[in-house]
Design an enzyme around this catalytic site. Structure first.
Site, PDB file in Angstrom:
ATOM      1  CG  HIS A 306      -2.057   0.950   1.130  1.00 12.29           C
ATOM      2  ND1 HIS A 306      -1.944   2.281   1.433  1.00 12.29           N
ATOM      3  CD2 HIS A 306      -3.343   0.766   0.728  1.00 12.29           C
ATOM      4  CE1 HIS A 306      -3.109   2.875   1.227  1.00 12.29           C
ATOM      5  NE2 HIS A 306      -3.970   1.977   0.804  1.00 12.29           N
ATOM      6  CG  ASP A 363      -8.307  -3.582  -2.834  1.00 15.53           C
ATOM      7  OD1 ASP A 363      -9.507  -3.306  -2.838  1.00 15.53           O
ATOM      8  OD2 ASP A 363      -7.407  -2.739  -2.916  1.00 15.53           O
TER       9      ASP A 363
HETATM   10  N1  ACO Z   1       4.162  -7.757  -4.987  1.00 15.07           N
HETATM   11  C1  ACO Z   1       5.514  -7.879  -5.070  1.00 15.07           C
HETATM   12  N2  ACO Z   1       6.374  -6.870  -4.829  1.00 15.07           N
HETATM   13  C2  ACO Z   1       5.843  -5.681  -4.468  1.00 15.07           C
HETATM   14  C3  ACO Z   1       4.457  -5.490  -4.341  1.00 15.07           C
HETATM   15  C4  ACO Z   1       3.607  -6.572  -4.601  1.00 15.07           C
HETATM   16  N3  ACO Z   1       2.287  -6.449  -4.500  1.00 15.07           N
HETATM   17  N4  ACO Z   1       4.217  -4.200  -3.966  1.00 15.07           N
HETATM   18  C5  ACO Z   1       5.404  -3.610  -3.867  1.00 15.07           C
HETATM   19  N5  ACO Z   1       6.408  -4.502  -4.160  1.00 15.07           N
HETATM   20  C6  ACO Z   1       7.857  -4.261  -4.095  1.00 15.07           C
HETATM   21  C7  ACO Z   1       8.330  -3.395  -5.257  1.00 15.07           C
HETATM   22  O1  ACO Z   1       8.700  -4.177  -6.361  1.00 15.07           O
HETATM   23  C8  ACO Z   1       9.487  -2.675  -4.606  1.00 15.07           C
HETATM   24  O2  ACO Z   1      10.572  -3.573  -4.538  1.00 15.07           O
HETATM   25  P1  ACO Z   1      12.104  -3.011  -4.678  1.00 15.07           P
HETATM   26  O3  ACO Z   1      12.287  -2.127  -3.483  1.00 15.07           O
HETATM   27  O4  ACO Z   1      12.938  -4.245  -4.659  1.00 15.07           O
HETATM   28  O5  ACO Z   1      12.130  -2.256  -5.971  1.00 15.07           O
HETATM   29  C9  ACO Z   1       9.012  -2.436  -3.172  1.00 15.07           C
HETATM   30  O6  ACO Z   1       8.090  -3.506  -2.911  1.00 15.07           O
HETATM   31  C10 ACO Z   1       8.324  -1.098  -2.975  1.00 15.07           C
HETATM   32  O7  ACO Z   1       7.337  -0.970  -3.986  1.00 15.07           O
HETATM   33  P2  ACO Z   1       6.667   0.411  -4.442  1.00 15.07           P
HETATM   34  O8  ACO Z   1       5.997   0.244  -5.761  1.00 15.07           O
HETATM   35  O9  ACO Z   1       7.657   1.512  -4.307  1.00 15.07           O
HETATM   36  O10 ACO Z   1       5.579   0.581  -3.325  1.00 15.07           O
HETATM   37  P3  ACO Z   1       4.443   1.607  -3.335  1.00 15.07           P
HETATM   38  O11 ACO Z   1       4.174   1.844  -1.920  1.00 15.07           O
HETATM   39  O12 ACO Z   1       4.708   2.788  -4.164  1.00 15.07           O
HETATM   40  O13 ACO Z   1       3.264   0.822  -4.079  1.00 15.07           O
HETATM   41  C11 ACO Z   1       1.249  -0.340  -4.475  1.00 15.07           C
HETATM   42  C12 ACO Z   1       2.059   0.537  -3.509  1.00 15.07           C
HETATM   43  C13 ACO Z   1       1.020   0.389  -5.833  1.00 15.07           C
HETATM   44  C14 ACO Z   1      -0.123  -0.531  -3.827  1.00 15.07           C
HETATM   45  C15 ACO Z   1       1.991  -1.669  -4.675  1.00 15.07           C
HETATM   46  O14 ACO Z   1       2.268  -2.271  -3.434  1.00 15.07           O
HETATM   47  C16 ACO Z   1       1.220  -2.628  -5.577  1.00 15.07           C
HETATM   48  O15 ACO Z   1       1.315  -2.528  -6.800  1.00 15.07           O
HETATM   49  N6  ACO Z   1       0.417  -3.559  -4.977  1.00 15.07           N
HETATM   50  C17 ACO Z   1      -0.409  -4.460  -5.728  1.00 15.07           C
HETATM   51  C18 ACO Z   1      -1.676  -3.749  -6.200  1.00 15.07           C
HETATM   52  C19 ACO Z   1      -2.682  -3.515  -5.077  1.00 15.07           C
HETATM   53  O16 ACO Z   1      -2.943  -4.407  -4.275  1.00 15.07           O
HETATM   54  N7  ACO Z   1      -3.283  -2.303  -5.055  1.00 15.07           N
HETATM   55  C20 ACO Z   1      -4.301  -1.928  -4.059  1.00 15.07           C
HETATM   56  C21 ACO Z   1      -3.863  -0.794  -3.215  1.00 15.07           C
HETATM   57  S1  ACO Z   1      -5.033  -0.533  -1.917  1.00 15.07           S
HETATM   58  C22 ACO Z   1      -6.281   0.415  -2.545  1.00 15.07           C
HETATM   59  O17 ACO Z   1      -6.213   1.075  -3.520  1.00 15.07           O
HETATM   60  C23 ACO Z   1      -7.596   0.388  -1.818  1.00 15.07           C
END
Ligand code: ACO
Length: 423
Positions: A306, A363
């Site tokens: 998140h 979610d």
């Molecule tokens: N699966 C695997 N790896 C992940 C995931 C995931 N779901 N989410 C983040 N990471 C990893 C990234 O690859 C990154 O790794 P690195 O540091 O080695 O490069 C690290 O964790 C940080 O990721 P960011 O993208 O910088 O995290 P951010 O906080 O910006 O992203 C987000 C948040 C977009 C929600 C992301 O976690 C994601 O895409 N999750 C899956 C989609 C999802 O469930 N969305 C719902 C959000 S809740 C809502 O809207 C109600």
């Protein structure tokens, strides 16, 4: 109050800015006049470090995993209150007494019928159109039926408009679903509570008895409540941006609906189920976890991580226990829940996820509960819309009340061609 000094290294100009305290959470630096003092703008990709407004509706502490509506913890509200009481709280700032609740709840029941003209609109859509596309068009059309509220300026009119749109959202969502299934559209039943009415409208046949269990109503009511507001997320910011232009309030809500549709936002609940279906069986979970951890593979575990919560999403915690309760009371179970359990078990103990603070988000659980309640995947994001409508409207009202509110007009860092003459 304190001052914050920054110096522009290129020009040597120095500017002082005041720090504004928040009642909870980080203070904010008021950078008004930054450009005139330092000759520079701030660059904040994704606005993650920027407060775009002042608000008193919702507070989130992402590190602690805390979510408060008007100061009340979401866990306590979920335990003690229903969705309509929470709508009142979000709109008015305080929980209703019994008289206020009765009037509010009754008014929402009586406003649940849309104008007959709206029904004709549904005939124009193909059966297989995405429900979010149809729902957003229907809400947009509502503004044509309630154009008298174009210049909402009176407090009473604000609240009237809020109750009207909250009340109509389940009806329009159920119409959307029924149209997609080729079922006749069903009118709301005035004798039923908001959430029961929605389940009734989704399921009812013109003949025969429709069963809606209390435990199902309570479960969906909690899902609506947990989605009711989440401060300045992408869709709420969109609503405020459109609202800042003086557009019709329903037009602002429609913009929010469309922002919510994306899979990085409200569309994630649908993607969670699609991904669990793709994983297919408990035996395949390890392979997909491996893919999620591979930096060269764009695959991400949907429902994990998140932007704000770097701890367990408190809404997810409520839904996790709700899912366990439903398992015990109505015996919900499915292949997808078994796969989800395995994914959760591995991810919560895997170093990759632990190190990056990637916990299950709302979610991850809402999708499997809705699926177990017999609701089709394509309706998950519209259900999020029903819950979130009150939050969008509360933000619009807060924005309209703020005498200092301005039209949104961010700036950019220009990286295009420099001025040149046309040959
Ligand atoms: N699966 C695997 N790896 C992940 C995931 C995931 N779901 N989410 C983040 N990471 C990893 C990234 O690859 C990154 O790794 P690195 O540091 O080695 O490069 C690290 O964790 C940080 O990721 P960011 O993208 O910088 O995290 P951010 O906080 O910006 O992203 C987000 C948040 C977009 C929600 C992301 O976690 C994601 O895409 N999750 C899956 C989609 C999802 O469930 N969305 C719902 C959000 S809740 C809502 O809207 C109600």
């Amino acid at each position: 109050m304190a001052t914050f000094t920054i110096k522009n290294g290129l020009t040597g100009a120095v500017g002082e800015f005041e720090i504004l305290e928040s009642t909870m959470g980080a203070p904010v630096v008021n950078i008004a006049g930054l450009r005139s003092k330092l000759g520079a703008y701030t660059y904040d990709n994704g606005l993650g470090e920027t407060a775009t407004c002042q608000s008193s509706i919702t507070y989130i502490d992402g590190a602690k995993g805390e979510l408060l509506y008007r100061g009340y913890p979401i866990e306590e509200l979920a335990q003690k209150k229903n969705y309509i009481e929470v709508c009142y709280l979000i709109l008015h700032g305080e929980l209703p007494d019994s008289g206020q609740y009765d009037r509010f709840e009754k008014d929402i029941r009586t406003k649940s019928y849309p104008h007959e003209g709206i029904k004709h609109l549904f005939n124009a859509f193909p059966d297989n159109g995405h429900p979010m596309a149809i729902l957003s068009s229907a809400v947009s059309a509502l503004s044509a039926f309630h154009h008298q509220h174009l210049n909402v300026s009176e407090e009473d009119e604000f609240m009237e408009m809020a109750r009207r749109i909250i009340a109509k959202m389940p009806t329009l969502t159920a119409f959307t679903y029924r149209h997609s299934m080729g079922y006749p559209l069903i009118y709301p039943d005035m004798d039923r509570y908001f959430t029961e009415n929605f389940l009734y409208m989704m399921r009812a046949f013109p003949t025969g008895k429709t069963e809606v269990k209390d435990v199902e109503v309570r479960a969906l009511d909690k899902i609506f409540m947990l989605h009711a507001d989440h401060e300045q997320n992408a869709s709420t910011t969109t609503v405020r941006a459109v609202g800042s232009t003086g557009a019709h309030p329903y037009a602002a809500v429609v913009a929010g609906i469309n922002a919510l549709w994306g899979r990085a936002h409200g569309g994630a609940n649908e993607s969670v189920i699609a991904q669990l279906e793709m994983i297919g069986s408990v035996e395949n979970v390890d392979t997909f976890i491996k893919r999620a951890k591979d930096p060269d593979d764009p695959f991400r575990l949907m429902g994990f991580g998140h932007r704000v919560y770097k701890n367990f999403d408190p809404r997810a915690r409520v839904l996790k226990s709700l899912r366990d309760e439903l398992r015990d009371t109505i015996g919900i179970s499915s292949r997808l829940i078994e796969i989800a359990d395995r994914v959760e078990q591995i991810a919560l103990s895997d170093e990759y996820f632990v190190k990056r603070n990637l916990y299950p988000n709302i979610d991850f659980y809402s999708g499997t509960i809705l699926e177990a309640l017999g609701i089709r995947k394509k309706m998950f994001t519209p259900i999020f819309v029903i819950g979130r409508t009150v939050g969008w409207i509360a933000h619009l009202i807060e924005q309209k009340r703020d005498p200092k509110q301005k039209i949104y007009r961010p700036r950019q860092r220009y990286i295009g061609k420099v001025r040149r003459s046309v040959p």
